[in-house]
Design an enzyme around this catalytic site. Structure first.
Site, PDB file in Angstrom:
ATOM      1  N   SER A 144       0.963  -1.250   0.179  1.00 60.95           N
ATOM      2  CA  SER A 144       0.037   0.270  -0.054  1.00 60.95           C
ATOM      3  C   SER A 144       0.766   1.381   0.001  1.00 60.95           C
ATOM      4  O   SER A 144       0.757   2.211  -0.591  1.00 60.95           O
ATOM      5  CB  SER A 144      -0.969  -0.054   0.997  1.00 60.95           C
ATOM      6  OG  SER A 144      -1.837  -1.024   1.247  1.00 60.95           O
ATOM      7  N   HIS A 196       0.933   4.243   4.314  1.00 60.68           N
ATOM      8  CA  HIS A 196       0.206   5.280   3.310  1.00 60.68           C
ATOM      9  C   HIS A 196       0.841   6.612   3.198  1.00 60.68           C
ATOM     10  O   HIS A 196       1.393   7.075   2.108  1.00 60.68           O
ATOM     11  CB  HIS A 196      -1.131   5.249   3.566  1.00 60.68           C
ATOM     12  CG  HIS A 196      -1.981   3.878   3.414  1.00 60.68           C
ATOM     13  ND1 HIS A 196      -3.256   3.797   3.517  1.00 60.68           N
ATOM     14  CD2 HIS A 196      -1.346   2.607   3.124  1.00 60.68           C
ATOM     15  CE1 HIS A 196      -3.571   2.482   3.293  1.00 60.68           C
ATOM     16  NE2 HIS A 196      -2.477   1.711   3.292  1.00 60.68           N
TER      17      HIS A 196
END
Length: 274
Positions: free
Chosen positions: A165, A220
């Site tokens: 991610s 992230h």
């Protein structure tokens, strides 16, 4: 736009839209716009799937199963993932297992996790690779993914983290820089639409991350920031002769990346273990 040069890995004549302009896109265009087999994106997709199947096998044979009850993603246990190289701050900090900043990019917590990651990756990675070249996309992917895992290790020392991610967020960060550097060279409607799409994806991820406790938001964030930083060095400037600061941007991306990585190691060892 110009013709795609597979050796250069980019459009020879300018900006490539996010999606093909067809009335009825075929199945591949729907899930993987601008797909081509001889690509970093396709290679990574195959490796990710293979590693997930291996992790399921390892969980089934050596640990408590390929699917465990307390994993709502539909996959192996935390113990299995740690054995295969998940982010574990104590192991990274105290036993110097720095490879754990890299290996999680090829591990996923379960079926839902890898499916959502690969679906998103396929939606944008082939486009970016045709725009900037395979080596640029590969560097952005790995530098961003590692940076995301670094921030996760420092900010979430008790969390076991896996997934690509952070690397995917890095591709979005690099695309924001691409739009910024080429704002005057991309057709006005294209640049505004793409900026809105990327911004909405980032905001959606923030909202989802804020509502679920098992999502590694720091990975992230770290990936997004590093993707933007290294993007200044790696994304394509469409009309380089009209960008007087292009060399400064390239140098800034390299210096920024080195500074970010150095900051991680300073932060990791500046504070005593809990």
């Amino acid at each position: 736009g110009g013709a795609f040069d597979p050796e250069a890995g980019e459009m020879a004549g300018g900006h490539l839209p996010l999606t093909r302009r067809t009335m009825l896109p075929d199945l591949i265009d729907l899930f993987a716009p601008w797909f081509f087999i001889r690509s970093f994106a396709f290679l990574i997709t195959c490796v990710e799937i293979a590693m997930f199947l291996i992790s399921m096998y390892v969980g089934h044979v050596y640990f408590d199963g390929a699917f465990v009850k307390n994993n709502d993603m539909g996959g192996p246990s935390e113990e299995t993932l740690v054995s295969m190289g998940a982010v574990s701050t104590p192991l990274i900090k105290n036993q110097f297992q720095f490879w754990r900043l890299f290996t999680p990019l090829f591990l996923h917590a379960g079926v839902l996790h890898i499916a959502s990651n690969l679906l998103f990756f396929s939606q944008c990675a082939y486009t970016f690779e045709r725009r900037w070249g395979r080596y640029a996309v590969a560097l952005i992917f790995f530098l961003s993914g590692i940076a995301g895992n670094m921030l996760s290790a420092v900010g979430n020392p008790d969390m076991t983290a896996v997934g690509a991610s952070g690397a995917l967020a890095g591709l979005l960060g690099a695309d924001l820089v691409y739009i910024y550097l080429n704002w005057n060279f991309i057709p006005a409607r294209e640049s505004r639409v793409e900026l809105c799409v990327v911004t909405m994806i980032i905001l959606l991820n923030v909202m989802i991350g804020g509502s679920k406790g098992n999502i590694d938001n720091l990975a992230h964030l770290g990936g997004l920031v590093e993707g933007g930083i290294c993007g200044f060095s790696l994304v394509k400037i469409l009309v380089p002769d009209q960008e007087p600061n292009r060399d400064a941007y390239r140098r800034g991306g390299i210096i920024g990346t080195l500074a970010l990585y150095a900051l991680f190691f300073i932060t990791l060892y500046a504070f005593p273990s809990s």
